[in-house]
Design a protein around this motif. Structure first.
Motif: not given
Length: 318
Positions: A166, A168, A180, A183, A194, A199, A227-228
């Motif tokens: 990720a 974030l 966050e 997710l 995560l 991260v 994941f952005c």
């Protein structure tokens, strides 16, 4: 005619007959008369000007909210005044207060911002758009990220992704925090998590996405999906993958957030968590007008639901 009748005719007041309005407008055109906003403000106590505060004007996200806010405000007889600042500080609050605005839409608020406090103390109506601050409660239009992340994580898990990364947003924004949480909850529902080494955090911009992805892809075991925090970060992730020769999808899958128009371009074709951004912006305009005209009304918080849009950038890992 009396001055009040002329004034009402120029404002298209329904108490004035159509014939009288026509005569007044004909006379105004003949004399080259233009109504004075300053004069109206002195008379009514309102400027009918709404400020939109942006501290990150270069971010592609904000260019998509200006037009719908402007259109909605204009339809209600208000003007949009854009205030682009480099920071969210006490000085910004004083500028907003001193510029004769009837209300302000705060679009780039951080959780530790002093601006909401100062606007509240000076009784200048304001609302939050997208981001909120905990120090002062106010009307807000926000995004509910839960459903979109649940759909996206379900699809990624079904495709076989287990090593999830990720990128974030900044920790001092409510949007980064809520996304966050959503997710992590969605991943937990599939027995996934995560891990700290996968991260990264940074500003909601392309450069941050590029730098964070470069770091993640240098690991001995890089993630198979990232994941952005938003689509703009995801654009940087795609740039880094292309530069490093990492194939998307296949070697890496990428999921954004916001559903910006450019995400659907064929050259990008980004899988993303989307919502109705234009309607959310229009709702912000409606909320600030309602707050200006009804300052003692109960607070309103409008949440916009999300959905997952799968495109080219998500596929099974190799």
């Amino acid at each position: 005619m009396s001055q009040p009748t002329v004034s009402r005719a120029l404002r298209d007041d329904p108490r004035v007959s159509a014939e009288t309005k026509r005569r007044v407008r004909d006379a105004a055109n003949l004399l080259g008369y233009v109504p004075s906003d300053a004069g109206r403000a002195l008379s009514s106590g309102r400027t009918r000007r709404i400020g939109l505060l942006l501290t990150d004007l270069s971010n592609h996200f904000y260019s998509h909210i200006i037009s719908p806010i402007h259109r909605e405000l204009e339809s209600q007889g208000y003007q949009l005044m854009l205030h682009a600042e480099d920071a969210d500080t006490e000085l910004v609050a004083e500028r907003l207060i001193g510029n004769g605005l009837d209300g302000v839409i705060l679009a780039t608020t951080t959780v530790d911002s002093v601006v909401p406090l100062r606007l509240r103390d000076r009784r200048l109506p304001f609302i939050y758009f997208n981001r909120t601050a905990s120090v002062v409660d106010a009307d807000a239009t926000v995004v509910s990220a839960t459903r979109g992340f649940e759909e996206a994580v379900r699809r990624a898990a079904d495709l076989g992704h287990r090593r999830i990364g990720a990128v974030l947003g900044p920790e001092n924004t409510s949007t980064a925090a809520s996304r966050e949480v959503a997710l992590r909850a969605a991943l937990a529902g599939h027995g996934l998590a995560l891990v700290p080494e996968l991260v990264r955090r940074g500003p909601f911009d392309t450069a941050a996405g590029d730098a964070a992805t470069t770091s993640l892809l240098s690991l001995a075991e890089p993630p198979t999906a990232i994941f952005c925090g938003n689509d703009v970060i995801a654009y940087g992730t795609l740039n880094a993958a292309r530069r490093l020769g990492v194939e998307v999808p296949g070697d890496l899958s990428v999921i954004g957030f916001d559903g910006l128009p450019a995400a659907g371009w064929e050259i990008i074709d980004l899988s993303t968590i989307a919502y109705d951004l234009a309607e959310m912006a229009a709702e912000a305009a409606r909320l600030i007008v309602h707050r200006v005209e009804n300052q003692d009304a109960p607070l309103v918080r409008t949440e916009f639901d999300t959905r997952f849009v799968q495109r080219h950038t998500l596929a099974a890992p190799r």
